[in-house]
Structures are given as structure tokens and as C-alpha cells.
Write a protein that holds these residues in place. Structure first.
Motif, PDB file in Angstrom:
ATOM      1  N   GLU A   1     -12.624  45.230  60.885  1.00  0.00           N
ATOM      2  CA  GLU A   1     -13.929  45.218  61.168  1.00  0.00           C
ATOM      3  C   GLU A   1     -15.303  43.446  60.443  1.00  0.00           C
ATOM      4  OE1 GLU A   1     -13.668  50.146  60.575  1.00  0.00           O
ATOM      5  OE2 GLU A   1     -15.420  48.345  58.448  1.00  0.00           O
TER       6      GLU A   1
ATOM      7  N   ARG B   1     -16.309  40.906  62.335  1.00  0.00           N
ATOM      8  CA  ARG B   1     -17.766  40.673  62.146  1.00  0.00           C
ATOM      9  C   ARG B   1     -17.778  38.607  62.104  1.00  0.00           C
ATOM     10  NH1 ARG B   1     -19.752  41.000  56.542  1.00  0.00           N
ATOM     11  NH2 ARG B   1     -18.215  39.702  55.937  1.00  0.00           N
TER      12      ARG B   1
ATOM     13  N   THR C   1     -19.761  35.784  64.169  1.00  0.00           N
ATOM     14  CA  THR C   1     -20.771  35.190  63.610  1.00  0.00           C
ATOM     15  C   THR C   1     -21.139  33.760  64.438  1.00  0.00           C
ATOM     16  OG1 THR C   1     -20.574  36.755  61.683  1.00  0.00           O
ATOM     17  CG2 THR C   1     -22.066  34.817  61.233  1.00  0.00           C
TER      18      THR C   1
ATOM     19  N   ILE D   1     -25.199  41.868  64.631  1.00  0.00           N
ATOM     20  CA  ILE D   1     -24.027  42.663  64.048  1.00  0.00           C
ATOM     21  C   ILE D   1     -24.416  43.635  62.904  1.00  0.00           C
ATOM     22  CG2 ILE D   1     -21.846  42.639  63.079  1.00  0.00           C
ATOM     23  CD1 ILE D   1     -21.485  39.483  65.067  1.00  0.00           C
TER      24      ILE D   1
ATOM     25  N   MET E   1     -23.008  46.691  60.385  1.00  0.00           N
ATOM     26  CA  MET E   1     -21.777  46.842  59.868  1.00  0.00           C
ATOM     27  C   MET E   1     -22.743  48.202  59.637  1.00  0.00           C
ATOM     28  SD  MET E   1     -19.885  45.014  59.446  1.00  0.00           S
ATOM     29  CE  MET E   1     -18.387  45.314  58.893  1.00  0.00           C
TER      30      MET E   1
ATOM     31  N   LEU F   1     -19.075  49.051  63.645  1.00  0.00           N
ATOM     32  CA  LEU F   1     -19.580  47.540  63.477  1.00  0.00           C
ATOM     33  C   LEU F   1     -20.765  48.287  64.952  1.00  0.00           C
ATOM     34  CD1 LEU F   1     -17.233  45.653  63.901  1.00  0.00           C
ATOM     35  CD2 LEU F   1     -19.224  45.107  62.646  1.00  0.00           C
TER      36      LEU F   1
ATOM     37  N   ILE G   1     -22.795  46.103  68.053  1.00  0.00           N
ATOM     38  CA  ILE G   1     -22.668  44.549  68.233  1.00  0.00           C
ATOM     39  C   ILE G   1     -23.682  44.905  69.002  1.00  0.00           C
ATOM     40  CG2 ILE G   1     -22.245  42.598  68.913  1.00  0.00           C
ATOM     41  CD1 ILE G   1     -19.330  43.306  67.471  1.00  0.00           C
TER      42      ILE G   1
END
Ligand SMILES: [Zn+2]
Length: 303
Positions: free
Chosen positions: A190, A194, A198, A205, A207, A216, A218
Motif C-alpha cells: 500500500e 501511495r 504521490t 490519496i 490511506m 486506500l 484514491i
């Protein structure tokens, strides 16, 4: 498949498969160190414990279990702060003979958890990560009689970068095998997802969105075409057992299907998992690498 190692202990692959499938055989039960729960139940139990935490602490614990699966107790105390001691996630490395290389322990360069040590014949020992052996994380060493310091590892695989050993004694603690399999390994996937996504304008995003059963969230928005993904990373050894567990979940009418992300190293078994989940429009499954490629393509307006 080899069931028992030279010390008469259950081999790790059998352990994982047994846990994921709930194998009731008497022969296995004799060597069974844990309550025989289905992996999904065990995984849920583990998460239920940390879900009781406030959202910030929950995310912090999941991050720490992924980023620091092994450390000296003092270091862990500092990192965990007030959260330390509330969970039984860690075990002393000194109590694990399977990762003891002449008194030293070597963390995997990919997942940072202790690697397994096994005699490989002719006085040579093999050191490899149970999960990342497929990616080439394996080494060998030859014990030196009367030598001091850690054994010198010879790299044998593509991902076998240099690793520092630490004494397999004293204050070193590592997350249990269950935590490693169900929290550390998917957690590292994960965070890698990410990190890979990024810094892209319009991509947001999140978490561990509170209280939900995925990891996650998004969201793509201006200047990108709007879209969302809900991602749940899974690092189970057996896709058959994972499919069983996923199929037991109630069908959700959510507009955004859940994307189950699995390690790229298991890609050859992916068609099997995809076929099992064919009747579930609320879920899709792909590798971590393919997922990142897919989102990046979306961001470039290619799909
Ligand atoms: Zn590893």
C-alpha cells in the motif's frame, strides 16, 4: 511439497496453506502452534483489535507494523510511544530458531522481516525470505569456526542486495508471522502504491479511510477526469483460499468496485483468482504493479 523440516517442524509454506485453508489433519495438528482459525477470521481478529483505536492511531499502528517489523525494543518503544504494549504483535527474535544464522539474524531487503536459515548441504546454509524468495531474495553462507561477528552472506538472486545482520538475541523483537503476512506485507504494498502515485496534480490519496474494509482511497479530480478507486491489498500465499474468503463477503452495491491488489510476484496465478471472482462485479483483482500502471495511464488521459 515437503511438510516437515529437518528439525521436525512444520515447513512455512505448509503453515501458511494450512492457516489459509483450515487443514484439520491429525498429523498437522500435532505441530500446530496456534488456534486453528481460518486465515480470514484470524486476519479479521487482528484488524478488529486495532480498529478500536481512534482513526489517527489506527493509521499510525498500521504504518509502524509495515515500516518497522523488526527492531530493538527501545527503538520500538520510542516509535510507538503511548501505543506500545497494548497489542501482542511482537515476539523476541531469540525465540525463533528458524531465522538464527550462527547467532545472527538477517532482515529481508524487501520486507525487513527475518529471513529463514536452512542447511543447504556441504556445510553451506541458505538464507531466504519466505515471501520474496521468488523475487530472488536468497543468500548463502558458510559458518566460520571460532569466527566472531555475523556470517558473511553471498548474494544469489536479483533482489539480493546487501543486508546488515543483528544479534538473534536480547532485545530484538519482530512482528509475529500472522502480523507479517496480513499487515506488514500488504502494508508495504500500500505504501509503495501511495509513493508511486504521490505528487500527481489532481490525484488525492487517502490511506485507511476510517472504519471501512479497504486500505486506500484514491480520487482523481480536476485537472484529471474524475474517478475513484478503492484498494484492498492482500499478500496471501494461496489464491484459492483468498478467493474463498473474498467470495464469502456480501455483495456490495457500491458504485466503485473494490480493487484487490496482489503482489506482482504471484502474477502467474492471477488468472485463477480472476476466474474465481468472475461473478463478482463489485470486485476486480490485479497486481500492485498493474494497478499503478493503470492509474498513471488514467492520469495521462490514456484510458
Ligand atoms: Zn521479504
Amino acid at each position: 511439497m515437503r511438510l516437515l523440516d529437518r528439525d521436525g517442524l512444520l515447513c512455512d509454506a505448509v503453515e501458511d496453506l494450512g492457516r489459509e485453508h483450515l487443514v484439520p489433519q491429525q498429523a498437522l495438528m500435532e505441530y500446530w502452534p496456534w488456534a486453528r482459525l481460518r486465515a480470514e477470521q484470524e486476519e479479521q481478529q487482528l484488524y478488529a483489535e486495532i480498529r478500536r483505536l481512534p482513526p489517527d492511531d489506527y493509521a499510525r499502528v498500521r504504518e509502524l507494523l509495515a515500516s518497522d517489523p523488526v527492531a530493538e525494543q527501545g527503538v520500538l518503544w520510542e516509535k510507538w510511544g503511548g501505543l506500545w504494549g497494548r497489542f501482542g504483535f511482537f515476539e523476541p527474535v531469540s525465540s525463533w530458531p528458524w531465522c538464527n544464522a550462527a547467532g545472527w539474524c538477517f532482515p529481508c531487503p524487501v520486507c525487513a522481516w527475518p529471513m529463514r536459515v536452512q542447511p543447504a548441504g556441504q556445510g553451506v546454509f541458505a538464507v531466504a525470505c519466505d515471501a520474496h524468495l521468488l523475487e530472488g531474495v536468497q543468500y548463502t553462507y558458510r559458518p566460520v569456526r571460532g569466527g566472531s561477528g555475523p556470517p558473511v552472506l553471498e548474494g544469489g538472486g536479483a533482489s539480493a542486495g546487501r543486508v546488515e545482520g543483528f544479534p538473534a538475541a536480547g532485545d530484538y523483537l519482530a512482528v509475529s508471522r500472522t502480523v507479517w503476512r496480513y499487515v506488514t506485507l500488504p502494508g508495504r504494498m500500500e505504501f509503495a502504491i501511495r509513493d508511486a502515485l504521490t505528487g500527481i496534480a489532481g490525484l488525492d490519496i487517502l490511506m485507511y479511510p476510517g472504519g471501512d474494509r479497504y486500505d486506500l482511497h484514491i480520487t482523481a479530480a480536476e485537472p484529471l477526469v474524475a474517478r475513484q478507486w478503492r484498494v484492498d491489498a492482500k499478500a496471501w500465499r494461496s489464491f484459492g483460499a483468498l478467493a474463498d474468503a473474498l467470495l464469502e463477503r456480501p455483495v456490495l452495491g457500491a458504485a466503485v468496485p473494490l480493487t484487490i491488489v496482489v503482489p506482482h510476484r504471484q502474477r502467474s496465478d492471477l488468472p485463477l483468482l480472476q476466474a474465481r471472482l468472475a461473478g463478482r462485479p463489485d470486485m476486480e483483482v490485479m497486481t500492485d504493479k498493474d494497478f499503478v500502471t493503470k492509474v498513471l495511464r488514467w492520469c495521462r488521459g490514456e484510458s
